[in-house]
Write an enzyme that holds these catalytic residues in place. Sequence first.
Site, short mmCIF file in Angstrom:
data_model
loop_
_atom_site.label_atom_id
_atom_site.label_comp_id
_atom_site.label_asym_id
_atom_site.label_seq_id
_atom_site.Cartn_x
_atom_site.Cartn_y
_atom_site.Cartn_z
N HIS A 188 0.86 -1.18 0.00
CA HIS A 188 0.00 0.00 0.00
C HIS A 188 0.90 1.23 0.00
O HIS A 188 2.09 1.16 0.34
CB HIS A 188 -0.89 0.01 1.25
CG HIS A 188 -1.98 -1.02 1.22
ND1 HIS A 188 -2.91 -1.09 0.22
CD2 HIS A 188 -2.31 -2.01 2.10
CE1 HIS A 188 -3.76 -2.07 0.46
NE2 HIS A 188 -3.41 -2.67 1.59
N CYS A 229 -0.29 3.02 -4.42
CA CYS A 229 -1.06 4.21 -4.78
C CYS A 229 -0.27 5.48 -4.44
O CYS A 229 0.56 5.50 -3.54
CB CYS A 229 -2.39 4.23 -4.04
SG CYS A 229 -3.61 3.12 -4.75
#
Length: 354
Positions: A188, A229
């Site tokens: 992440h 991201c």
Amino acid sequence: MYKHTILSHYSPFNYSQMDETGIFSNYKKTSQASKNGQEKGKASELKKKKAVRRNSQGAKENNKCVQKTLPNLPKRKREPLQSTSNIPDHYPKKKHAVTKQEEFYSMSHRPLGYCLIINNYNFGNTSLGNRKGTEKDKDDLTRVFENMFFKVEVRDDLQAKDIRNVIKEFAERDHSQMDAFVCCVLSHGEKGSVLGIDGDQVPICELTQPFAECHTLACKPKLFFIQACQGNKAQQGLWMTDGHESTTEEGTFEEDSQDTAAFQSIPKSADFLIGIASVEHCKSYRHVKNGSVFIQELCKQLEDGCPRNKDINSILTKVNRAVSSQTFQRFKQMPEVRYTLTKTLVLPMMKQVS
């Protein structure tokens, strides 16, 4: 009396100038002097001509003497002219070889270098969801970089401090007998950083900077591929974003957390390349079974381009085009590549047996 009268009629001269014979003495002297001068001039011209003849004859005799003293050399045969199209031009080839050596990174060592894969799946102790599909990315990256003669090492489920420690470990290794280094991070992320499984941030610059200080990697390419991201937009359906999880009545998807410091990734040192799954402020997408869009396209283009000696910039341009042309349930993704490479990088790949 009669004689004097005739002379006075024909001449204006005085009678005192006349000699006994009746002829003017001055006139006789003048004509005699002119004749003598003409004879002297002719004589001097003859002397000059004779001197010139003697000099030319002497020069000819000297030339004959010189020719007699020289050895009898064999006459050189005149060879027929040849076409220059079949004659190899060695100098341009040598110059081209030097230029090629200077413009391309050397990729001759085996193993070619280390390939570190940081694969974070389990985020169960945080508000972030587990990263389904990341195992497919890890397996495909391992296969591709092993075929490119890299020594692959995988580290699973690292906290932020562990990520820093393993980066330090690889930066302190001896890379003198290797030609490159690769680091792939699957996790992440938030803007300008990746996350450990504890949810703490590791700025991307902290991943790259230790390798800028590695002396055995100086002037060698250092490649980083980051699947995480870099923004806060949401996505629905089976496509999942690498960020915080959020549930709505339309389905399950992940989103990034709050914004962080400005994006920092490329150190000032040369010979770095960083490929990130999405541009700043935007999400990257990962299929829960087939893996992430960016990593899967990267593996595909590497396997297609490297055997055909395509350089890394050309390969990543194709990755950008392929990913950006797709639509993920009405949303788009645009990868980003940043680099400070100083030469052309062509990665070798083992030929696959069909």
